[in-house]
Scaffold this motif. Structure first.
Motif, PDB file in Angstrom:
ATOM      1  N   THR A  50       0.826  -1.207   0.000  1.00  0.00           N
ATOM      2  CA  THR A  50       0.000   0.000   0.000  1.00  0.00           C
ATOM      3  C   THR A  50       0.864   1.262   0.000  1.00  0.00           C
ATOM      4  O   THR A  50       0.397   2.325   0.401  1.00  0.00           O
ATOM      5  CB  THR A  50      -0.932   0.027   1.217  1.00  0.00           C
ATOM      6  N   LEU A  51       2.114   1.142  -0.464  1.00  0.00           N
ATOM      7  CA  LEU A  51       3.034   2.282  -0.424  1.00  0.00           C
ATOM      8  C   LEU A  51       2.456   3.519  -1.114  1.00  0.00           C
ATOM      9  O   LEU A  51       2.618   4.641  -0.646  1.00  0.00           O
ATOM     10  CB  LEU A  51       4.358   1.880  -1.078  1.00  0.00           C
ATOM     11  N   GLN A  52       1.778   3.296  -2.236  1.00  0.00           N
ATOM     12  CA  GLN A  52       1.286   4.432  -3.009  1.00  0.00           C
ATOM     13  C   GLN A  52       0.348   5.334  -2.207  1.00  0.00           C
ATOM     14  O   GLN A  52       0.265   6.525  -2.475  1.00  0.00           O
ATOM     15  CB  GLN A  52       0.550   3.939  -4.249  1.00  0.00           C
ATOM     16  N   THR A  53      -0.376   4.749  -1.262  1.00  0.00           N
ATOM     17  CA  THR A  53      -1.351   5.544  -0.526  1.00  0.00           C
ATOM     18  C   THR A  53      -0.906   5.803   0.907  1.00  0.00           C
ATOM     19  O   THR A  53      -1.672   6.333   1.697  1.00  0.00           O
ATOM     20  CB  THR A  53      -2.711   4.846  -0.505  1.00  0.00           C
ATOM     21  N   SER A  54       0.308   5.375   1.270  1.00  0.00           N
ATOM     22  CA  SER A  54       0.713   5.602   2.659  1.00  0.00           C
ATOM     23  C   SER A  54       1.941   6.501   2.738  1.00  0.00           C
ATOM     24  O   SER A  54       2.600   6.772   1.740  1.00  0.00           O
ATOM     25  CB  SER A  54       0.980   4.291   3.403  1.00  0.00           C
TER      26      SER A  54
END
Lengths: 371, 416
Positions: free
Chosen positions: B393-397
């Motif tokens: 979930t890197l893109q949103t965290s």
């Protein structure tokens, strides 16, 4: 076919002859099963129970010297350790809870619906439909999982179909976002309220508890409904075929509509079967393992980890055998609790307890009238 | 009537259980004396358990073991595991493990601390020949447990056709982060993204040393996961993901970077040497080259991977097992393996021959000099798994939040 005759017959034999002899013979005949059960069921359960309260490291027999009793340490690590083990267990519980809450009602409704459908007198080609609906149940779950991985891949058939409707489908098995979170996002709630972020239960914040099943888990939920409703449809068909046409006719004469007849006549008489189906469904969906093992191995972002899979990976992959066994026993306790709860619920709503006796067991088929 | 029956039932259950216990006790009773006997005598067949990347690897290992069997006169068989860790665990628990097996560094501490592994590598004749970083990876509690069987490092893999189609030349090979981003943007068009790699720490952490960071301090005792360098690196990765020039292979519908690369869903990927075997098997038409990963603000950095040949403490024929490993890690056998399935030899003595034979793998060899390995301390594997989960979930965290969480977990694990 007739248990009444069978039961008189068996009680007759028991009365005659010397009891001791018979008992010895009885034990002799049951011995193979008792030994097999003891070796493959009782012993492993005892071993697992011991492992869950010991520091066994996975080398040699757990009963060998050198394995120490550690009390509830393994259980504590899993439910109150404050570390990764606790958070993983909390996450697994959350994932499986949503799975159960969605799968059990939906599969019960779907299977009942299918059963009523293929049991109706007007339907032609019943045999074909029964086979078709039952087919997913006899197929290996591994095969269906592989099929599902293809269907729900980013460029799979499901997304192709959705794109025909102008919808951009998600990357199903790689999408960790929970569907409740996605819903919240669509109404503009992007980040959790601080209170829900800080408070935690089993290491998982309340916001994450409310995430709903991830998109990946939703695909597994659809699969579970698809594969199991056939089996339970069979149970419902068996029950429906034992119901009396007379009752329904009487209801029809009294002016009851189709829906009323189903709701007030058919469904109450199906209650024992309903109990069986829900119990089996509950147990099966709390124990979900093979789909996870072959499909996602717990990913994406641990949203498809279930306690059963966590127990396996904790023990085999991380060498934490005690914790793995502890998770298995916690899962066992959860299943018992849920089964008891639903038993109580189904019983309470039964206003006429005696009616239970008129359950459509095959043998009592023709003796429904009050004796 | 009820009571005697109940007690009789109890008696029967007791008999069954104790009988079963007796049976299982007999089982292990047979196993242990013979194990002791023969480990002294050093006889008996050798079983080898491997996890194979494909037919090429399985065939090569089987041939090498058969060769040894012929010259040594000791029977040996190779089994390819479908789930290596599970089969190993089963073997150790039953007291009858495979004698020789593949073992990854993250599994080492678990099996070493419960005594399942024989720490034999210190007494190997070719002990000094292994690359020092690999020797460190398989040293636990001061003991060099098992011989590294091969080595791989991550490098940047480039699709030649897509590269030329985008009008790029040799001069454009990215040497810095900025160039990597610029090149990836140029290569992004239609269904193809510039760069793709798996959403896991085993790829993403290659950026950390490039920024001057690492997951652990150099003595391996302190977690340095949320250092400013690592935050910088992860922020850079996130930036590439959000501006669309890079994507996780999973977001492209591929199982790993190599698959996305082979299907031309990405023009570049970050993968190890094993990609050459996979590409020639599944996507033989793809033309590609491998170069060193671009340097970050603090220079070059990559990750090194390896497995070792473990020997079970319960093996019935440890001398033979050791002799087999000595041959399998020998310079000649390792070169055979390199030709068969594209791994780099783990011994220094094979390096020059490897360079000569595989000039196209120059980048991987060069990476060995400055490569880091992933933490293999007890419990670290679990933390890295959690890291993988968070990277998805890197893109949103927030990169800092991810690293902070992993820092806390890693610190807790190291202090255990």
């Amino acid at each position: 076919m007739n248990t009444l005759t069978r039961s008189t017959h068996s009680s007759g034999t028991r009365g005659s002859g010397t009891r001791g002899n018979h008992n010895a013979t009885g034990w002799l005949f049951t011995a193979p099963v008792l030994i097999i059960l003891g070796l493959f069921l009782v012993l492993p359960v005892i071993m697992a129970a011991w492992v869950s309260i010991s520091d066994w490291t996975g080398r040699g027999s757990p009963f060998a010297a050198g394995t120490q009793f550690v009390g509830a340490k393994n259980f504590e690590a899993v439910i109150s350790g404050g570390g990764l083990a606790e958070r993983d267990f909390g996450t697994a519980l959350r994932n499986n809870l949503y799975y159960v809450v969605l799968v059990v009602p939906l599969q019960t409704i779907a299977s009942l619906f299918l059963a009523v459908l293929v049991n109706s007198r007007v339907l032609k080609g019943k045999g074909f439909f029964r086979t078709a609906f039952y087919f997913p149940s006899v197929t290996s779950s591994v095969a269906i999982t592989v099929l599902w991985l293809f269907l729900f891949s980013a460029t799979g058939a499901v997304n192709k179909f959705l794109s025909l409707l102008g919808i951009t489908g998600p990357n199903w098995f790689q999408e960790p976002a929970g569907i409740m979170h996605l819903l919240a996002q669509s109404v503009g709630i992007d980040s959790p309220p601080p209170a829900m972020e800080s408070g935690t239960f089993l290491g998982v914040s309340w916001w994450d508890w409310l995430s709903g099943p991830s998109v990946a888990m939703s695909a597994f939920i659809l699969m579970a409904i698809f594969t199991t409703s056939g089996t339970f449809m069979l149970l419902f068909i068996a029950a429906l075929q034992n119901l009396q046409g007379e009752l329904e006719e009487a209801a029809m004469l009294d002016g009851a509509g189709v829906w009323q007849r189903f709701w007030y006549v058919t469904l109450p008489m199906l209650r024992p079967t309903l109990f069986t189906v829900i119990t089996l469904g509950l147990i099966g969906s709390w124990q979900v393992f093979d789909q996870i093992y072959t499909g996602t191995e717990g990913g994406p972002a641990k949203t498809t980890v279930t306690p059963a899979y966590l127990s396996f990976s904790t023990a085999f992959n991380n060498q934490q055998w005690g914790q793995g066994a502890a998770i298995a026993f916690l899962l066992f306790a959860i299943i018992i609790v849920f089964t008891v709860i639903q038993r109580v619920l189904l019983r309470e709503s039964d206003s006429v307890p005696r009616r239970k006796r008129m359950n459509p067991k095959p043998s009592r088929g023709r003796s429904l009238w009050p004796r | 009537m009820k009571t005697p029956r109940a007690s009789r039932l109890a008696a029967v259950i007791t008999i069954c259980v104790s009988g079963a216990l007796g049976l299982s006790a007999c089982g292990s009773g047979f196993a242990s004396p013979s194990a002791n006997e023969s480990s002294d005598a050093g006889s008996g067949p050798i079983s080898v358990l491997i996890a194979s990347s494909g037919d090429a690897e399985a065939t090569a290992v089987k041939a090498a073991v058969a060769d040894w069997s012929k010259t040594s006169g000791t029977e040996a068989s190779v089994n390819v595991a479908s789930d290596l860790i599970q089969q190993l665990s089963q073997g150790f628990a039953s007291g009858k493990p495979a004698d020789v097996f593949y073992l990854s560094p993250d599994q080492l501490s678990g099996y070493a601390s419960n005594g399942s592994l024989e720490p034999y590598a210190d007494s190997l004749a070719n002990k000094g020949d292994f690359q020092p970083s690999l020797t460190r990876a398989f040293t636990f509690d001061g003991k060099f447990y098992c011989a590294p069987k091969d080595s791989s490092t991550l490098s940047l893999v480039i699709n030649n056709d897509l590269w030329q189609a985008a009008g790029l030349t040799d001069a454009d090979i990215p040497a810095t982060w900025d160039e990597l981003e610029a090149t990836a943007k140029k290569l992004t068009s239609g269904n193809t993204v510039g760069l793709s790699f798996s959403p896991e720490v085993a790829r993403v952490a290659a950026f950390f040393p490039q920024a001057g960071g690492s997951l652990l301090s150099s003595d391996g005792k302190t977690a340095t996961v949320n250092s400013t360098e690592n935050v910088k690196a992860l922020t850079f990765v996130k930036k590439m993901l959000t501006d669309g020039s890079a994507k996780f292979s999973s977001d492209l519908g591929a199982g790993w970077g190599g698959e996305a690369f082979g299907k031309q869903l990405s023009a570049m990927t970050i993968e190890g040497n094993w990609i050459s075997g996979a590409l020639s098997k599944d996507f033989p038409s793809i033309k590609y080259r491998t170069v060193e990963l671009p340097a970050g603000p603090k220079g070059k950095g990559t990750l090194q991977f390896t497995n070792c040949w473990g020997i079970a403490a319960d093996s019935k024929n440890k001398p033979a097992a050791k002799a087999l490993v000595e041959q399998l890690t020998g310079t000649q056998t390792q070169m055979t393996f390199a030709k068969a399935f594209g791994v780099m030899p783990s011994v220094i003595s094979a390096e020059s021959e490897f360079r000569k034979e595989f000039p196209e793998q120059e980048a991987s060899i060069a990476g060995v000099e400055y490569a880091q390995t992933l933490p293999s301390q007890p419990g670290a594997a679990d933390v890295l798994k959690d890291f993988n989960a968070k990277l998805a979930t890197l893109q949103t965290s927030d990169p800092k939040a991810i690293l902070d969480a992993i820092q806390a977990e890693m610190t807790a694990t190291l202090s255990k």
